[in-house]
Design an enzyme around this catalytic site. Structure first.
Site, PDB file in Angstrom:
ATOM      1  N   ASP A  83       0.861  -1.191   0.000  1.00 21.84           N
ATOM      2  CA  ASP A  83       0.000   0.000   0.000  1.00 21.84           C
ATOM      3  C   ASP A  83       0.901   1.246   0.000  1.00 21.84           C
ATOM      4  OD1 ASP A  83      -2.358   1.497   0.277  1.00 21.84           O
ATOM      5  OD2 ASP A  83      -2.315   1.382   2.481  1.00 21.84           O
ATOM      6  N   HIS A 183      -7.776  10.348   4.231  1.00 19.13           N
ATOM      7  CA  HIS A 183      -7.261   9.342   5.164  1.00 19.13           C
ATOM      8  C   HIS A 183      -7.521   9.719   6.630  1.00 19.13           C
ATOM      9  CE1 HIS A 183      -4.617   8.182   1.683  1.00 19.13           C
ATOM     10  NE2 HIS A 183      -4.901   6.983   2.147  1.00 19.13           N
ATOM     11  N   GLY A 184      -7.658   8.693   7.445  1.00 20.31           N
ATOM     12  CA  GLY A 184      -7.685   8.850   8.900  1.00 20.31           C
ATOM     13  C   GLY A 184      -8.832   9.713   9.387  1.00 20.31           C
ATOM     14  N   HIS A 211      -9.507   4.956  -1.245  1.00 15.71           N
ATOM     15  CA  HIS A 211      -8.764   5.034   0.018  1.00 15.71           C
ATOM     16  C   HIS A 211      -9.518   5.991   0.944  1.00 15.71           C
ATOM     17  CE1 HIS A 211      -4.556   3.652  -1.289  1.00 15.71           C
ATOM     18  NE2 HIS A 211      -5.303   3.506  -2.365  1.00 15.71           N
ATOM     19  N   GLY A 212      -9.225   5.872   2.226  1.00 13.47           N
ATOM     20  CA  GLY A 212      -9.683   6.903   3.158  1.00 13.47           C
ATOM     21  C   GLY A 212     -11.191   6.966   3.352  1.00 13.47           C
ATOM     22  N   ALA A 213     -11.873   5.850   3.155  1.00 18.92           N
ATOM     23  CA  ALA A 213     -13.334   5.913   3.310  1.00 18.92           C
ATOM     24  C   ALA A 213     -13.818   5.039   4.451  1.00 18.92           C
ATOM     25  CB  ALA A 213     -14.011   5.514   2.002  1.00 18.92           C
TER      26      ALA A 213
HETATM   27  P1  13P Z   1      -8.778   4.942   6.225  1.00 21.06           P
HETATM   28  O1  13P Z   1      -7.872   5.876   6.975  1.00 21.06           O
HETATM   29  O2  13P Z   1     -10.078   5.610   5.889  1.00 21.06           O
HETATM   30  O3  13P Z   1      -8.977   3.653   6.907  1.00 21.06           O
HETATM   31  O4  13P Z   1      -8.055   4.633   4.826  1.00 21.06           O
HETATM   32  C1  13P Z   1      -6.999   3.694   4.802  1.00 21.06           C
HETATM   33  C2  13P Z   1      -6.201   3.753   3.557  1.00 21.06           C
HETATM   34  O5  13P Z   1      -6.529   4.416   2.600  1.00 21.06           O
HETATM   35  C3  13P Z   1      -4.982   2.945   3.514  1.00 21.06           C
HETATM   36  O6  13P Z   1      -4.329   3.049   2.295  1.00 21.06           O
HETATM   37 ZN    ZN Z   2      -4.588   5.025   1.455  1.00 25.44          ZN
END
Ligand code: 13P
Ligand code: ZN
Length: 288
Positions: A83, A183-184, A211-213
């Site tokens: 990743d 993210h986060g 990502h980031g969801a």
């Molecule tokens: P989250 O922070 O929403 O869990 O996203 C994780 C991510 O995109 C890892 O690559």
């Molecule tokens: Zn990510």
């Protein structure tokens, strides 16, 4: 059984469900992801970042996942993925270790630099039988944005026409897109830009990754799948479940057996993985 991420993503795409790509950092989180997938008969992507390579050793972490999968879950289709490879060195290291699925994340660079770096890695990866995820637009992290309150989201979003050219120029196998996701614990764009997702989907037929969801409402996750998202990266939801439980265990007992302290946290992580798999619709889709 280790399979190609592309194979299981294409199956998800044609079956109109999504896969979770869950971040692991150690034995506990790896077992939690594998057990959740096995119990729900869900195909799964297990992924790790450069920081996890630094923490556990890239080779060791790859072998940890592979050994657990081979010995204890031989009939579970799973892919191991790098990743957010932010530089070519770490992506090359992953390919040398044996990863057959990597992300070349050059999304913070200019369009031209992103294309050049990603295209170079795609050529190398494909000769090794590995597949590559690229990212166009940028999914922000809290630490990287100075004025979170006054985000100019347009600067981060994936441009659909540009994405079409990016896919053609780089030869990527999957594409991470930005439609207001972050993210986060970053405060998201109030509503995802679903019209943009539709416009991207019309031009690009590869599996699209979000990502980031992991903090998105169920309604938005379902809509994103309906409109063409095939993979969700998940870290915050599972990490939070683990850490909250670990804190509670430590606060509530004087236990000195590390395994007894970690087990409830591992179970909470596993439960969070299962919740996501059910939401993504991947439960019962494991066929080997
Ligand atoms: P989250 O922070 O929403 O869990 O996203 C994780 C991510 O995109 C890892 O690559
Ligand atoms: Zn990510």
């Amino acid at each position: 059984m280790i399979v190609s991420s592309k194979k299981i993503l294409l199956e998800a795409q044609s079956g109109k469900y999504a896969l979770g790509a869950f971040n692991t950092v150690n034995l506990e989180t790896t077992r939690a992801i594998l057990e959740a997938a096995a119990e729900l008969r869900s195909p799964v992507i297990i992924q790790m970042t450069e920081k996890t390579f630094q923490y556990g050793g890239g080779h060791a972490m790859y072998q940890l996942v592979k050994n657990l999968a081979d010995f204890y879950f031989p009939d579970l289709p799973l892919a191991i993925h790098l990743d957010h490879g932010r530089n070519t060195d770490v992506v090359r290291e992953a390919l040398a270790i044996g990863f057959k699925s990597v992300m070349m994340d050059a999304s913070t660079l200019s369009y031209e630099e992103n294309v050049a770096m990603t295209q170079e890695i795609v050529t190398e990866a494909h000769t090794k039988g590995a597949v590559v995820q690229g990212e166009l637009g940028n999914v922000p992290y809290k630490g990287e944005v100075t004025d979170v309150e006054h985000m100019d989201w347009d600067k981060y979003m994936t441009n659909p026409a540009q994405a079409e050219g990016y896919v053609r120029a780089t030869g990527v196998d999957t594409l991470a897109v930005a439609i207001g996701n972050a993210h986060g614990s970053f405060p998201e764009r109030p509503t995802p830009d679903f019209d943009r997702l539709v416009a991207i989907r019309e031009r690009i037929h590869l599996p699209l990754v979000l990502h980031g969801a992991s903090d998105w409402q169920e309604m938005n996750v379902k809509k994103a799948i309906e409109l063409g998202i095939t993979c969700f990266n998940v870290e915050t939801a599972t990490k939070t479940a683990f850490l909250n439980t670990l804190r509670q265990t430590l606060n509530e007992s004087n236990e000195v057996d590390i395994r007894k302290i970690l087990m409830p946290a591992r179970e909470a992580f596993k439960a969070a993985v299962k919740t996501k798999m059910k939401l993504f619709g991947s439960e019962g889709k494991a066929v080997v």
